[in-house]
Design an enzyme around this catalytic site. Structure first.
Site, PDB file in Angstrom:
ATOM      1  N   SER A 132     -32.646  25.805  40.019  1.00  0.00           N
ATOM      2  CA  SER A 132     -32.447  26.488  41.300  1.00  0.00           C
ATOM      3  C   SER A 132     -31.141  26.046  41.940  1.00  0.00           C
ATOM      4  O   SER A 132     -30.738  24.884  41.819  1.00  0.00           O
ATOM      5  CB  SER A 132     -33.609  26.144  42.230  1.00  0.00           C
ATOM      6  OG  SER A 132     -33.302  26.522  43.559  1.00  0.00           O
ATOM      7  N   TYR A 156     -28.222  31.512  44.251  1.00  0.00           N
ATOM      8  CA  TYR A 156     -28.467  32.075  45.586  1.00  0.00           C
ATOM      9  C   TYR A 156     -27.115  32.275  46.225  1.00  0.00           C
ATOM     10  O   TYR A 156     -26.286  31.360  46.251  1.00  0.00           O
ATOM     11  CB  TYR A 156     -29.310  31.119  46.445  1.00  0.00           C
ATOM     12  CG  TYR A 156     -30.792  31.309  46.339  1.00  0.00           C
ATOM     13  CD1 TYR A 156     -31.377  32.578  46.365  1.00  0.00           C
ATOM     14  CD2 TYR A 156     -31.639  30.205  46.258  1.00  0.00           C
ATOM     15  CE1 TYR A 156     -32.749  32.736  46.285  1.00  0.00           C
ATOM     16  CE2 TYR A 156     -33.015  30.365  46.176  1.00  0.00           C
ATOM     17  CZ  TYR A 156     -33.553  31.631  46.189  1.00  0.00           C
ATOM     18  OH  TYR A 156     -34.904  31.788  46.108  1.00  0.00           O
ATOM     19  N   THR A 182     -31.298  35.783  42.019  1.00  0.00           N
ATOM     20  CA  THR A 182     -32.595  36.090  42.634  1.00  0.00           C
ATOM     21  C   THR A 182     -32.381  37.062  43.783  1.00  0.00           C
ATOM     22  O   THR A 182     -31.645  36.763  44.731  1.00  0.00           O
ATOM     23  CB  THR A 182     -33.265  34.789  43.126  1.00  0.00           C
ATOM     24  OG1 THR A 182     -33.474  33.960  41.977  1.00  0.00           O
ATOM     25  CG2 THR A 182     -34.589  35.070  43.807  1.00  0.00           C
ATOM     26  N   LYS A 264     -33.398  38.566  38.985  1.00  0.00           N
ATOM     27  CA  LYS A 264     -34.775  38.059  39.132  1.00  0.00           C
ATOM     28  C   LYS A 264     -35.414  38.581  40.416  1.00  0.00           C
ATOM     29  O   LYS A 264     -34.818  38.490  41.498  1.00  0.00           O
ATOM     30  CB  LYS A 264     -34.773  36.527  39.170  1.00  0.00           C
ATOM     31  CG  LYS A 264     -36.143  35.894  39.450  1.00  0.00           C
ATOM     32  CD  LYS A 264     -36.096  34.385  39.274  1.00  0.00           C
ATOM     33  CE  LYS A 264     -37.435  33.706  39.523  1.00  0.00           C
ATOM     34  NZ  LYS A 264     -37.777  33.522  40.927  1.00  0.00           N
ATOM     35  N   HIS A 288     -41.834  36.204  43.110  1.00  0.00           N
ATOM     36  CA  HIS A 288     -41.515  34.896  43.692  1.00  0.00           C
ATOM     37  C   HIS A 288     -42.798  34.094  43.934  1.00  0.00           C
ATOM     38  O   HIS A 288     -42.914  33.328  44.889  1.00  0.00           O
ATOM     39  CB  HIS A 288     -40.764  35.103  45.019  1.00  0.00           C
ATOM     40  CG  HIS A 288     -39.689  34.099  45.289  1.00  0.00           C
ATOM     41  ND1 HIS A 288     -38.355  34.375  45.166  1.00  0.00           N
ATOM     42  CD2 HIS A 288     -39.743  32.806  45.726  1.00  0.00           C
ATOM     43  CE1 HIS A 288     -37.641  33.310  45.508  1.00  0.00           C
ATOM     44  NE2 HIS A 288     -38.454  32.333  45.842  1.00  0.00           N
TER      45      HIS A 288
HETATM   46  C1  FNR Z   1     -40.069  28.992  43.935  1.00  0.00           C
HETATM   47  N1  FNR Z   1     -39.342  30.066  43.393  1.00  0.00           N
HETATM   48  C2  FNR Z   1     -37.963  30.063  43.440  1.00  0.00           C
HETATM   49  N2  FNR Z   1     -37.267  31.082  42.856  1.00  0.00           N
HETATM   50  C3  FNR Z   1     -35.924  31.071  42.854  1.00  0.00           C
HETATM   51  O1  FNR Z   1     -35.311  31.996  42.305  1.00  0.00           O
HETATM   52  N3  FNR Z   1     -35.244  30.029  43.437  1.00  0.00           N
HETATM   53  C4  FNR Z   1     -35.867  28.994  44.045  1.00  0.00           C
HETATM   54  O2  FNR Z   1     -35.235  28.080  44.560  1.00  0.00           O
HETATM   55  C5  FNR Z   1     -37.289  29.009  44.077  1.00  0.00           C
HETATM   56  N4  FNR Z   1     -37.988  28.003  44.680  1.00  0.00           N
HETATM   57  C6  FNR Z   1     -39.365  27.965  44.593  1.00  0.00           C
HETATM   58  C7  FNR Z   1     -40.058  26.886  45.124  1.00  0.00           C
HETATM   59  C8  FNR Z   1     -41.451  26.815  44.965  1.00  0.00           C
HETATM   60  C9  FNR Z   1     -42.168  25.632  45.501  1.00  0.00           C
HETATM   61  C10 FNR Z   1     -42.149  27.820  44.276  1.00  0.00           C
HETATM   62  C11 FNR Z   1     -43.629  27.744  44.054  1.00  0.00           C
HETATM   63  C12 FNR Z   1     -41.453  28.894  43.783  1.00  0.00           C
HETATM   64  C13 FNR Z   1     -40.038  31.140  42.672  1.00  0.00           C
HETATM   65  C14 FNR Z   1     -40.240  30.762  41.197  1.00  0.00           C
HETATM   66  O3  FNR Z   1     -39.038  30.803  40.483  1.00  0.00           O
HETATM   67  C15 FNR Z   1     -41.250  31.704  40.516  1.00  0.00           C
HETATM   68  O4  FNR Z   1     -40.873  33.033  40.766  1.00  0.00           O
HETATM   69  C16 FNR Z   1     -42.675  31.430  40.995  1.00  0.00           C
HETATM   70  O5  FNR Z   1     -42.916  30.039  41.021  1.00  0.00           O
HETATM   71  C17 FNR Z   1     -43.688  32.116  40.111  1.00  0.00           C
HETATM   72  O6  FNR Z   1     -44.987  31.981  40.626  1.00  0.00           O
HETATM   73  P1  FNR Z   1     -46.060  30.927  40.044  1.00  0.00           P
HETATM   74  O7  FNR Z   1     -46.318  31.297  38.632  1.00  0.00           O
HETATM   75  O8  FNR Z   1     -45.455  29.588  40.212  1.00  0.00           O
HETATM   76  O9  FNR Z   1     -47.256  31.100  40.936  1.00  0.00           O
END
Ligand code: FNR
Length: 396
Positions: A132, A156, A182, A264, A288
């Site tokens: 990330s 980002y 994203t 994404k 997400h």
């Molecule tokens: C995320 N996700 C996320 N996505 C992204 O593109 N950049 C980011 O910094 C983050 N940060 C983030 C923090 C936390 C705590 C979570 C749970 C999720 C989204 C991540 O990449 C992904 O899409 C999700 O985690 C998918 O869902 P599940 O399978 O974890 O429930």
């Protein structure tokens, strides 16, 4: 090659059964996702729990994401599955597994080892990693910890274009193989668990390592972050994100990197088409993890129409709800090329740092490998729509 191979799953469970039966040892690590989450919960403080769980609104979408049950695996027998090939080729590299660590920000909230712990587990098992933008260690340090494992950088957008450009340059320089843009977070969702605690980690300077180390970011500060971290955090909050972006703005990313660009956060086929028309080299279906639009389609509901629209023009990726091997299998069977693993690895990290992430990965990859073989597939390439039935196709 690390401890990987044709029978990854068999080796893994055989070892556990032997230790159990001959040495009286039980695995020290929880096996089911539910037990793991409960064990990790014990290790985390209230803010970290709220941050990781953190679904938007009522968490309806967060809950529904995990329901893959409308799709049923239809196993074939006697297919010769003694040797199984788990690899997948993407953008000129071979990935040892069709699963990557999803970009997940601020891993310092989960464990002191943070992204370096996750990266070490990935390096051990050769599991590809997506970092990330909002990491607790710099992209350069994480790249070093990953060594030669495939690594992608999640981008980002900063509304300061010099910082945005600098991030893209640094990622390429540090050896990342692709950029993941994203697009489902032009602004933060209404995450009740964080709001009720009044907690937002970036305000305490967590998750901003890539910014405070960035030459363009530092140039725009009056004093270096080492002297006034609060001013640096305030500036980060000013430039983070850009809700005014449109599809045309993707040209900026293509103009500033030679790496493949993956979009994404796609849920609709129209957007997949627009992404491809604007030069996307990959489409990632994701909501997400239910953190943005409460009440939206679950990712698995969105996947088939996007796969049909993309029709093999570029790879398709999937996340949001992957908890077990069967979930990985189903997403691949519908047409994803690789899945991204989220909360399970986060809970592994919270529970036991790098060792916890490694244990989660070993379990889910073993589960996937065994499911694949038992379904009659000796390679990921054989996992296609014929291996699944949707409940609407089942007779009375
Ligand atoms: C995320 N996700 C996320 N996505 C992204 O593109 N950049 C980011 O910094 C983050 N940060 C983030 C923090 C936390 C705590 C979570 C749970 C999720 C989204 C991540 O990449 C992904 O899409 C999700 O985690 C998918 O869902 P599940 O399978 O974890 O429930």
């Amino acid at each position: 090659m690390a401890d990987q191979g044709e029978q990854f799953g068999n080796r893994h469970i055989r070892g556990i059964y032997r230790e159990g039966m001959y040495e009286g040892k039980r695995p020290s690590f929880p096996t089911s996702y539910e037990d793991l989450r409960a064990a990790a919960w014990e290790e985390m403080d209230g803010n970290a729990r709220a941050y990781v769980h953190g679904g938007a609104g009522s968490e309806e979408t967060f809950e529904r994401n995990k329901d893959f049950s409308a799709w049923r695996i239809a196993p074939r027998m006697l297919q010769g599955v003694a040797e199984r090939d788990l690899t997948v080729d993407l953008y000129g590299r071979t990935h040892e597994f069709p699963l990557m660590i999803t970009p997940l920000g601020v891993q310092s909230l989960l464990h002191d080892e943070a992204e370096l712990g996750t990266a070490r587990a990935c390096a051990e098992l050769e599991v590809p990693f997506i970092l990330s933008s909002l990491s607790s260690h710099t992209m350069e340090d994480v790249a070093e910890a990953l060594g030669n494992v495939p690594k992608w950088f999640q981008f980002y957008w900063s509304n300061d274009r010099d910082v945005a450009e600098s991030f893209l340059d640094r990622a390429e320089e540090a050896g990342y193989d692709a950029i993941v843009v994203t697009v489902d977070a032009p602004t933060l969702g209404f995450r009740e668990r964080l709001i009720e605690r009044g907690y937002y980690p970036f305000l305490e300077g967590e998750g901003v390592a890539n910014y405070v180390a960035d030459p363009a970011f530092r140039e725009s500060l009056d004093v270096p972050p080492e002297e006034d971290m609060q001013a640096a955090v305030d500036h980060f909050l000013e430039i983070f994100g850009d809700a005014s972006l449109t599809w045309e703005d993707l040209a900026f990313v293509h103009d500033h990197t030679d790496l493949p660009v993956i979009i994404k956060g796609i849920l609709r086929p129209e957007d997949a088409r627009l992404a491809i028309d604007h030069g996307a080299d990959g489409i990632s279906v994701s909501n997400h993890g239910g953190r943005q639009v409460d009440g939206s389609l679950s990712a698995i509901e969105a996947l088939p129409a996007v796969v049909d629209e993309v029709d093999g023009e570029v790879p398709v990726f999937f996340d949001s709800g992957i908890r077990r091997g069967a979930d990985v299998f189903k997403a691949l069977a519908i047409g994803a090329d690789t899945v991204f693993l989220g909360r399970p690895f986060a809970y592994g990290l919270a529970y036991d740092g790098a060792r916890g992430v490694e244990a989660v990965l070993r379990n889910i990859l073993a589960d996937f490998d065994l499911t694949m073989g038992l379904a009659g597939c000796d390679s990921t390439a054989k996992i296609d729509r014929s291996t699944l039935k949707h409940e609407s196709e089942l007779g009375p």
